[in-house]
Design a protein around this motif. Structure first.
Motif, mmCIF file in Angstrom:
data_model
loop_
_atom_site.group_PDB
_atom_site.id
_atom_site.type_symbol
_atom_site.label_atom_id
_atom_site.label_comp_id
_atom_site.label_asym_id
_atom_site.label_seq_id
_atom_site.Cartn_x
_atom_site.Cartn_y
_atom_site.Cartn_z
ATOM 1 N N GLU A 77 0.729 -1.111 0.019
ATOM 2 C CA GLU A 77 -0.045 0.027 -0.057
ATOM 3 C C GLU A 77 1.004 1.221 -0.110
ATOM 4 O OE1 GLU A 77 -2.709 -0.524 3.247
ATOM 5 O OE2 GLU A 77 -3.415 -2.414 2.272
ATOM 6 N N SER A 78 1.277 1.528 -1.152
ATOM 7 C CA SER A 78 2.461 2.505 -1.277
ATOM 8 C C SER A 78 1.728 4.183 -1.332
ATOM 9 C CB SER A 78 3.161 2.541 -2.587
ATOM 10 O OG SER A 78 1.981 2.507 -3.660
ATOM 11 N N VAL A 79 0.929 4.298 -0.358
ATOM 12 C CA VAL A 79 0.448 5.695 -0.279
ATOM 13 C C VAL A 79 1.581 6.535 0.200
ATOM 14 C CG1 VAL A 79 -1.232 7.036 1.201
ATOM 15 C CG2 VAL A 79 -1.777 4.825 0.379
ATOM 16 N N GLY A 80 1.381 7.813 -0.349
ATOM 17 C CA GLY A 80 2.581 8.763 0.278
ATOM 18 C C GLY A 80 4.040 8.428 -0.237
ATOM 19 N N ALA A 81 4.426 7.612 -0.986
ATOM 20 C CA ALA A 81 5.877 7.045 -1.463
ATOM 21 C C ALA A 81 6.116 7.598 -2.740
ATOM 22 C CB ALA A 81 6.013 5.762 -0.948
ATOM 23 N N VAL A 127 6.943 -2.368 7.000
ATOM 24 C CA VAL A 127 5.671 -1.783 7.472
ATOM 25 C C VAL A 127 6.105 -0.307 7.966
ATOM 26 C CG1 VAL A 127 3.860 -3.351 7.984
ATOM 27 C CG2 VAL A 127 5.217 -2.678 9.796
ATOM 28 N N ARG A 128 5.637 0.867 7.557
ATOM 29 C CA ARG A 128 6.084 2.119 8.226
ATOM 30 C C ARG A 128 6.252 2.139 9.529
ATOM 31 N NH1 ARG A 128 5.343 6.522 4.545
ATOM 32 N NH2 ARG A 128 4.496 5.927 2.761
ATOM 33 N N ALA A 129 7.226 2.812 10.075
ATOM 34 C CA ALA A 129 7.379 2.731 11.813
ATOM 35 C C ALA A 129 7.041 4.218 12.049
ATOM 36 C CB ALA A 129 9.028 2.701 11.879
ATOM 37 N N GLY A 130 6.971 4.372 13.226
ATOM 38 C CA GLY A 130 6.508 5.908 14.063
ATOM 39 C C GLY A 130 5.222 6.118 13.874
ATOM 40 N N THR A 131 4.960 7.423 14.212
ATOM 41 C CA THR A 131 3.515 8.028 14.389
ATOM 42 C C THR A 131 2.669 7.619 13.085
ATOM 43 O OG1 THR A 131 4.220 9.519 15.849
ATOM 44 C CG2 THR A 131 1.891 9.930 14.569
ATOM 45 N N ALA A 132 3.616 7.819 11.882
ATOM 46 C CA ALA A 132 2.665 7.545 10.588
ATOM 47 C C ALA A 132 2.232 6.151 10.485
ATOM 48 C CB ALA A 132 3.511 7.858 9.402
ATOM 49 N N GLY A 133 3.338 5.234 10.824
ATOM 50 C CA GLY A 133 2.910 3.808 10.617
ATOM 51 C C GLY A 133 1.917 3.490 11.404
ATOM 52 N N VAL A 134 1.801 3.899 12.771
ATOM 53 C CA VAL A 134 0.616 3.613 13.865
ATOM 54 C C VAL A 134 -0.523 4.110 13.078
ATOM 55 C CG1 VAL A 134 -0.218 3.950 15.982
ATOM 56 C CG2 VAL A 134 2.129 3.546 15.691
ATOM 57 N N LEU A 135 -0.678 5.223 12.755
ATOM 58 C CA LEU A 135 -1.674 5.754 12.215
ATOM 59 C C LEU A 135 -2.259 5.131 11.202
ATOM 60 C CD1 LEU A 135 -1.454 9.502 12.928
ATOM 61 C CD2 LEU A 135 -2.938 7.892 14.061
ATOM 62 N N ARG A 136 -1.264 4.672 10.114
ATOM 63 C CA ARG A 136 -1.741 3.907 8.831
ATOM 64 C C ARG A 136 -2.253 2.614 9.030
ATOM 65 N NH1 ARG A 136 -3.592 1.944 5.522
ATOM 66 N NH2 ARG A 136 -3.046 1.502 3.505
ATOM 67 N N ALA A 137 -1.712 1.926 10.134
ATOM 68 C CA ALA A 137 -2.096 0.610 10.446
ATOM 69 C C ALA A 137 -3.303 0.627 10.943
ATOM 70 C CB ALA A 137 -1.268 0.037 11.477
ATOM 71 N N ALA A 180 -5.769 12.110 10.512
ATOM 72 C CA ALA A 180 -4.430 12.045 10.993
ATOM 73 C C ALA A 180 -3.729 11.207 10.199
ATOM 74 C CB ALA A 180 -4.531 11.773 12.624
ATOM 75 N N ALA A 181 -4.206 9.894 9.754
ATOM 76 C CA ALA A 181 -3.362 9.065 8.864
ATOM 77 C C ALA A 181 -2.982 9.805 7.764
ATOM 78 C CB ALA A 181 -4.200 7.932 8.771
ATOM 79 N N VAL A 182 -3.943 10.231 7.118
ATOM 80 C CA VAL A 182 -3.590 11.033 5.684
ATOM 81 C C VAL A 182 -2.600 12.183 6.021
ATOM 82 C CG1 VAL A 182 -4.611 12.281 3.942
ATOM 83 C CG2 VAL A 182 -5.939 10.529 4.695
ATOM 84 N N VAL A 183 -2.679 12.970 6.973
ATOM 85 C CA VAL A 183 -1.700 13.928 7.092
ATOM 86 C C VAL A 183 -0.362 13.535 7.463
ATOM 87 C CG1 VAL A 183 -1.257 16.076 8.655
ATOM 88 C CG2 VAL A 183 -3.590 15.670 7.837
ATOM 89 N N THR A 184 -0.356 12.612 8.150
ATOM 90 C CA THR A 184 1.034 12.040 8.694
ATOM 91 C C THR A 184 1.672 11.372 7.504
ATOM 92 O OG1 THR A 184 0.200 10.322 9.988
ATOM 93 C CG2 THR A 184 0.517 12.193 10.939
ATOM 94 N N VAL A 185 1.063 10.768 6.539
ATOM 95 C CA VAL A 185 1.662 9.888 5.450
ATOM 96 C C VAL A 185 1.808 10.909 4.250
ATOM 97 C CG1 VAL A 185 1.374 8.071 3.835
ATOM 98 C CG2 VAL A 185 0.618 7.850 6.209
#
Length: 140
Positions: free
Chosen positions: A65-69, A87-97, A135-140
Motif C-alpha cells: 500500500e504505497s500511499v505517500g511514497a 511496514v512504516r514505523a513511527g507515528t505515521a506507521g501507527v496511524l496508517r495501520a 491524522a493518517a492522511v496528514v502524517t503519511v
C-alpha cells in the motif's frame, strides 16, 4: 443491529492488528530505513538499510500500500519477522495501520445512528473515525 456494529468493530481491529502489531510492538524487531526504488498500484520496493542491532541489510524489501511514497524517498520501517515485507514505523506507521479500524468506525456510526437509535454515540464514533483517518492522511 448492535451485534452487527460490534462485529464491524471487531473486524476493524482484526484487520488493523496484522500491521499495527509490528509497528507498536517493535522492540526486538528489525528496524531501519527503506529507500524507495519504485512503486506500482499495490506496493513499493527498494533496498533496506538496518538501524537496529542484529538487523541485516537487504537488497529488496516490499512496502504494501504505497500511499505517500515516491521513488527516492527514505522511509523508516519495521521488518515483519521471517519475511522481506516491511511496514512504516513511527507515528505515521501507527496511524496508517489503524486505518481499517477508522473505516469500521464510520460504518458502525451509521448503524448506531439508524439501526440502534443512538445518535450521540454515533456522532462520537464518526468523529473518532474522521479524526483517525484525517491524522493518517496528514502524517503519511
Amino acid at each position: 443491529m448492535a451485534a452487527v456494529a460490534l462485529l464491524l468493530l471487531v473486524a476493524g481491529v482484526w484487520a488493523s492488528w496484522s500491521s499495527a502489531q509490528h509497528v507498536m510492538l517493535s522492540k526486538g524487531r528489525e528496524r531501519g530505513t527503506m529507500t524507495v526504488a519504485g512503486c506500482d498500484a499495490e506496493e513499493c520496493v527498494g533496498p533496506y538499510a538496518p538501524a537496529s542491532p542484529g538487523s541485516l541489510s537487504r537488497a529488496r524489501v516490499v512496502l504494501d500500500e504505497s500511499v505517500g511514497a515516491d521513488p527516492g524517498d527514505r522511509i523508516a520501517v519495521v521488518v515483519k519477522p521471517d519475511t522481506d515485507e516491511v511496514v512504516r514505523a513511527g507515528t505515521a506507521g501507527v496511524l496508517r495501520a489503524w486505518v481499517p479500524l477508522g473505516g469500521a468506525l464510520l460504518l458502525a456510526a451509521v448503524i448506531l445512528a439508524g439501526g440502534v437509535r443512538m445518535p450521540r454515540t454515533a456522532w462520537a464514533t464518526a468523529a473518532a473515525a474522521l479524526t483517525l483517518l484525517t491524522a493518517a492522511v496528514v502524517t503519511v
